[in-house]
Enzyme design. Structure first.
Site, short mmCIF file in Angstrom:
data_model
loop_
_atom_site.label_atom_id
_atom_site.label_comp_id
_atom_site.label_asym_id
_atom_site.label_seq_id
_atom_site.Cartn_x
_atom_site.Cartn_y
_atom_site.Cartn_z
N GLU A 170 0.80 -1.23 0.00
CA GLU A 170 0.00 0.00 0.00
C GLU A 170 0.83 1.28 0.00
OE1 GLU A 170 -2.46 -0.61 3.44
OE2 GLU A 170 -3.83 -1.93 2.39
N GLU A 353 -5.61 -8.51 0.92
CA GLU A 353 -6.23 -8.17 2.21
C GLU A 353 -7.71 -7.92 2.00
OE1 GLU A 353 -4.55 -4.94 4.53
OE2 GLU A 353 -2.52 -5.61 4.06
O1 IFM Z 1 -4.15 -3.02 9.32
C1 IFM Z 1 -4.11 -2.51 8.02
C2 IFM Z 1 -2.94 -3.09 7.26
O2 IFM Z 1 -1.72 -2.84 7.91
C3 IFM Z 1 -2.86 -2.49 5.89
N1 IFM Z 1 -4.13 -2.57 5.20
C4 IFM Z 1 -5.30 -2.15 5.91
C5 IFM Z 1 -5.37 -2.82 7.27
C6 IFM Z 1 -6.63 -2.36 8.03
O3 IFM Z 1 -6.61 -0.98 8.20
#
Ligand code: IFM
Length: 449
Positions: A170, A353
């Protein structure tokens, strides 16, 4: 408790589709005294940065509990584990390897391999060594080269033990939230800072891609980005324009350089002073061929035009929200994946994710998180629909294996399948973990022709 289910002919039950769980180093590891400081240690020590004034000193104490955590991964029955390497744990400030730190990951990887798990390693999930921040962090072009050097040294040692490397997790968060909005470490603000840091992150990605490819010819190498589908608040031309601007600025800014070798046209709306310095050859370096792209999806953004002619993100109405205040919109995920597939020449994708913070309550040894099960179920349907429409998705990772340090929100938000009692470090299965396990086990009943 309702189950998590997929039809037996689901594409997500194809033999080569993988299911996993994900974590990141700073969010779970703890044992701060055994590594160098990173920007999040510094940020946590400042006033008014973390909502519960916590830090990552102990977190889930994964460094001490890693064997137990691997057992959880095995008991869940997932195919793969996605985790990140802590740069300040494996490198000394003089640019040499910290053998003790690296030994931890080698042991972890070997143990996972012995259990037949696929390993997805993220090289940067935001824990930049503080000694590099002291030299300007991601505002300093040299940090991109330091990142490539760290990737080089580490991958020479762990090489093809790893199935897939992602350079960055990210870059939107590591660039925009961290150097432009000031809500993540190191807490800097300003458009120029955000754009410059983001450019150097993408440059670091390109440099690291070359190194990882050279050192690990059998591993897949890619990057993970946040997916932010944009919706206009109203049908007005202004809100539609704001939606394009916002989506370009917050999302396409990070994917276009990778796949189109350019930044989106919202760049033209920035003053010359706000634009990043881009050297000749940078864009070609960034746009290295990718074996895969990881997409992290949680919610959509709704935009309206602000009085200053810049986009604004509209806060969702109470109702269908997770504990983060994020709207639950699985259909936006399907739509976005299909649109991306049409807009870009995409490599295979993973959902790296997806998950939800929910107001978990522990009653004895039970956490009845039906709301999280429902979230997963609706997003499985969304992924399946995108695959049915022809999008090449190779796997799905639930965020997260266990509750952990949720950045500026500290330990107040729980995303885990496994509940962490932070007082005792006890790990407790939530209903969602049981449902995920049962869904994975049901794959044994599927026959492949
Ligand atoms: O916890 C975070 C993760 O580190 C990166 N993506 C989003 C998740 C939830 O906010």
């Amino acid at each position: 408790m309702t189950k998590l289910t997929l039809p037996y002919d689901s594409k997500m039950f194809d033999e080569d589709f993988i299911f996993g769980v994900a974590t990141s180093s700073f969010q779970i590891e703890g044992a701060r005294e055994t590594r160098l400081d990173c920007i999040w240690d510094t940020f946590c020590a400042q006033e008014n940065t973390i909502s519960d004034r916590s830090n990552g000193d102990v977190a889930c104490d994964h460094i001490a509990h890693w064997q137990q955590d691997i057992q959880l991964i095995c008991d869940l029955g997932v195919d793969a584990y996605r985790f990140s390497i802590s740069w300040p744990r494996v490198m000394h400030a003089d640019g040499t390897l910290n053998e003790t730190g690296l030994a931890f990951y080698i042991e972890l990887i070997d143990a996972l391999k012995a259990k037949g798990k696929k390993i997805f390693v993220t090289m940067y999930h935001w824990d930049l060594p503080q000694y590099l921040e002291d030299e300007g962090g991601w505002l300093n072009r040299d940090t991109a080269y330091a990142f490539a050097q760290y990737c080089d040294l580490v991958s020479q040692r762990i090489g093809d033990k790893v199935d897939a490397y992602t350079t960055l997790n990210e870059p939107f968060c590591a660039g925009y939230l961290s150097y432009e909005m000031g809500v993540h470490a190191p807490g800097l603000t300003g458009r120029k800072n955000g754009r410059q840091a983001s450019h150097h992150l993408l440059l670091a990605h390109g440099l690291a891609m070359q190194v990882l490819r050279k050192n690990c010819p059998s591993a897949d190498v890619g990057i993970v980005i946040n997916v932010h589908p944009g919706y206009a608040l109203t049908d007005s031309a202004e809100d539609i324009e704001a939606t394009k601007m916002g989506t370009d600025y917050l999302f396409h800014w990070y994917i276009d350089p990778l796949l189109k070798q350019s930044y989106p046209s919202v760049m033209d709306k920035l003053s010359l002073e706000e634009r990043p310095d881009i050297l000749e050859g940078d864009m070609a370096l960034i746009a290295q061929p990718l074996d895969f792209i990881g997409m992290n999806y949680y919610t959509r953004n709704v935009y309206k035009m602000g009085d200053d002619g810049w986009f604004e993100i509209v806060t969702p109405e109470p109702g269908n929200l997770t504990e983060m205040g994020w709207e639950i919109v699985p259909e936006a995920m399907t739509k976005m994946l299909i649109e991306l597939d049409q807009q870009y020449d995409l490599p295979p994708m993973y959902i790296t994710e997806n998950g939800a913070a929910m107001p978990d309550v522990r009653q004895g040894n039970r956490i009845a998180d039906q709301n999280r099960i429902d979230y997963f179920q609706s997003h499985f349907v969304a992924v399946e629909a995108a695959m049915e429409a022809g999008v090449n998705i190779k796997g799905y990772f639930a965020w997260s294996l266990m509750d952990n340090f949720e950045w500026a929100l500290g330990y107040s938000k729980r995303f885990g399948l496994i509940y962490i009692d932070y007082e005792t470090q006890e790990r407790v299965w939530k209903d969602s973990a049981i449902a995920y396990k049962n869904m994975l086990a049901s794959r044994a009943l599927v026959t492949h022709e």
